[in-house]
Enzyme design. Structure first.
Site, PDB file in Angstrom:
ATOM      1  N   HIS A  55      -3.357  15.870 -11.088  1.00  0.00           N
ATOM      2  CA  HIS A  55      -4.422  16.841 -10.752  1.00  0.00           C
ATOM      3  C   HIS A  55      -4.190  18.217 -11.395  1.00  0.00           C
ATOM      4  O   HIS A  55      -5.092  19.059 -11.351  1.00  0.00           O
ATOM      5  CB  HIS A  55      -4.532  17.022  -9.237  1.00  0.00           C
ATOM      6  CG  HIS A  55      -4.914  15.775  -8.498  1.00  0.00           C
ATOM      7  ND1 HIS A  55      -6.052  15.066  -8.803  1.00  0.00           N
ATOM      8  CD2 HIS A  55      -4.315  15.105  -7.476  1.00  0.00           C
ATOM      9  CE1 HIS A  55      -6.131  14.009  -7.993  1.00  0.00           C
ATOM     10  NE2 HIS A  55      -5.087  14.003  -7.191  1.00  0.00           N
ATOM     11  N   ASP A 106      -3.706   5.458  -9.971  1.00  0.00           N
ATOM     12  CA  ASP A 106      -3.700   6.176  -8.691  1.00  0.00           C
ATOM     13  C   ASP A 106      -5.114   6.129  -8.110  1.00  0.00           C
ATOM     14  O   ASP A 106      -6.094   6.108  -8.843  1.00  0.00           O
ATOM     15  CB  ASP A 106      -3.279   7.624  -8.935  1.00  0.00           C
ATOM     16  CG  ASP A 106      -3.049   8.408  -7.659  1.00  0.00           C
ATOM     17  OD1 ASP A 106      -1.877   8.560  -7.275  1.00  0.00           O
ATOM     18  OD2 ASP A 106      -4.044   8.870  -7.051  1.00  0.00           O
ATOM     19  N   HIS A 152      -6.817   8.349  -6.705  1.00  0.00           N
ATOM     20  CA  HIS A 152      -7.591   9.559  -7.005  1.00  0.00           C
ATOM     21  C   HIS A 152      -7.821   9.672  -8.511  1.00  0.00           C
ATOM     22  O   HIS A 152      -6.994   9.226  -9.306  1.00  0.00           O
ATOM     23  CB  HIS A 152      -6.824  10.795  -6.522  1.00  0.00           C
ATOM     24  CG  HIS A 152      -6.516  10.773  -5.060  1.00  0.00           C
ATOM     25  ND1 HIS A 152      -5.300  10.355  -4.576  1.00  0.00           N
ATOM     26  CD2 HIS A 152      -7.283  11.080  -3.985  1.00  0.00           C
ATOM     27  CE1 HIS A 152      -5.326  10.425  -3.240  1.00  0.00           C
ATOM     28  NE2 HIS A 152      -6.515  10.853  -2.859  1.00  0.00           N
ATOM     29  N   ASP A 207      -1.533   4.700  -3.817  1.00  0.00           N
ATOM     30  CA  ASP A 207      -2.362   5.105  -2.685  1.00  0.00           C
ATOM     31  C   ASP A 207      -3.674   4.328  -2.580  1.00  0.00           C
ATOM     32  O   ASP A 207      -4.481   4.605  -1.696  1.00  0.00           O
ATOM     33  CB  ASP A 207      -2.601   6.627  -2.679  1.00  0.00           C
ATOM     34  CG  ASP A 207      -2.802   7.214  -4.057  1.00  0.00           C
ATOM     35  OD1 ASP A 207      -2.962   6.439  -5.017  1.00  0.00           O
ATOM     36  OD2 ASP A 207      -2.822   8.455  -4.176  1.00  0.00           O
TER      37      ASP A 207
HETATM   38 ZN   LIG Z   1      -3.465   9.863  -5.477  1.00  0.00          ZN
END
Ligand SMILES: [Zn+2]
Length: 338
Positions: A122, A159, A161, A246
């Protein structure tokens, strides 16, 4: 596998209730202690010049001073202490080590996996967010290109996200392919199908925002129908995996349904894609917040390189994902028919 690991990454103390805690690395180490063929390597930290090749120098200085003054909340989610500066440089250094080891020929049972934290995907050019300060895979990709060790780098991000930072850093860069499978609508809200890269780099980003509830059949189909063909067409020298766990069905912060065996299936497919393009392959840890499923996930990645054949169901993907795959195929320059 060879695991890059350093105690320095434990010193990034996010407080008792933060999901991205040092216990994540402790749990992984405990699980790997029961596996055969695990080797640890302590790599050098990245230096500032290596991180400023990706990140804005003013941001890096601001982050350094923030830590030197004792840290605090950079934003509501993203927490630092004094030791976070060294941990962040170490985490980037571990990722860089993993790529260098892979490019030097470490493969098969020697395949490198960087177990650093804080995670990275991120982190933007000029800002920290989402538990991330330096974008470890981006710093690593940039370093491999600048050092002349690779002409083309692909980053596959599994991931749950979307790696908004990695996408932003390379969206105008046709030397780097960024491919992401992520949960639609989850933090940080980026990663739409029509984000495919800009200018000369149009076609070097691929996003598949999978609907909540997607599991092993959906991930398998999205990988086979979207990710594998673009990786094959891009033909990278280095394939980095932004490795989060995740999307696991028992992870507390997503609604996805991937099983531990499903991560094994993805690992085997990534390995096949790297072999097919003759790319060096390295794994870099991102998220994963249930300590059990995070450590089992790292464990099964290791086991696949140690000879385990993951058990894959032949169940097909659901209709929502098949529709999404059609939409990505129609939108993406490398996949559309004309
Ligand atoms: Zn993540």
């Amino acid at each position: 596998m060879k695991f890059g690991y350093s105690e320095v990454c434990l010193e990034h103390d996010t407080g008792g209730r933060h999901p991205e805690s040092p216990d994540r690395l402790r749990a992984i180490r405990k699980t790997l202690a029961r596996r055969h063929g695990v080797e640890y390597v302590e790599a050098d930290p990245a230096d500032e010049a290596t991180v400023t090749a990706v990140h804005d120098a003013d941001y890096v200085e601001e982050f350094r001073e923030f830590c030197a003054n004792g840290g605090g909340n950079w934003d509501p989610d993203t927490v630092a202490v004094e030791a976070t500066w060294d941990a962040a440089l170490q985490s980037a250094g571990l990722a860089r080590w993993a790529a260098s080891a892979a490019l030097a020929g470490d493969a098969g049972r020697e395949t490198p996996f960087a177990l650093g934290r804080p995670p990275g995907h991120h982190a933007l050019v000029d800002d920290a967010m989402g538990f991330c300060f330096f974008n470890n895979v981006a710093v690593t990709a940039r370093h491999a290109l600048d050092a002349g060790d690779a002409d083309r780098v692909a980053i596959f991000d599994w991931d749950v996200h979307h790696g908004n930072g990695t996408q932003e850093i390379f969206e105008e860069d046709d030397d780097v392919f960024y491919a992401s499978l992520h949960e639609d609508g989850l933090y940080p809200g980026t990663g739409d199908v029509d984000a495919v890269g800009d200018g000369d780099a149009a076609g070097t980003t691929l996003n598949a925002p999978l609907p909540a509830g997607s599991g092993d059949p959906e991930y398998r189909t999205a990988f086979d129908d979207l990710v594998a063909p673009v990786l094959s067409s891009f033909d990278p020298d280095l394939l980095l995996v932004s490795t989060g766990f995740d999307a696991h069905r028992h992870d507390p912060i997503s609604r996805m349904r991937v099983s531990t065996e499903g991560y094994g299936m993805l690992t085997a497919r990534v390995r096949e894609a790297a072999e097919e393009t003759d790319a060096a392959l390295a794994f870099v840890l991102e998220g994963g917040y249930s300590l059990d499923t995070l450590s089992d996930g790292v464990g099964i990645v290791h086991e696949v390189f140690d000879g385990r054949e993951p058990v894959v169901s032949d169940e097909g993907a659901n209709d929502d994902v098949l529709e999404l795959i059609d939409e990505v195929r129609e939108t993406h320059p490398l996949l559309s028919a004309d």
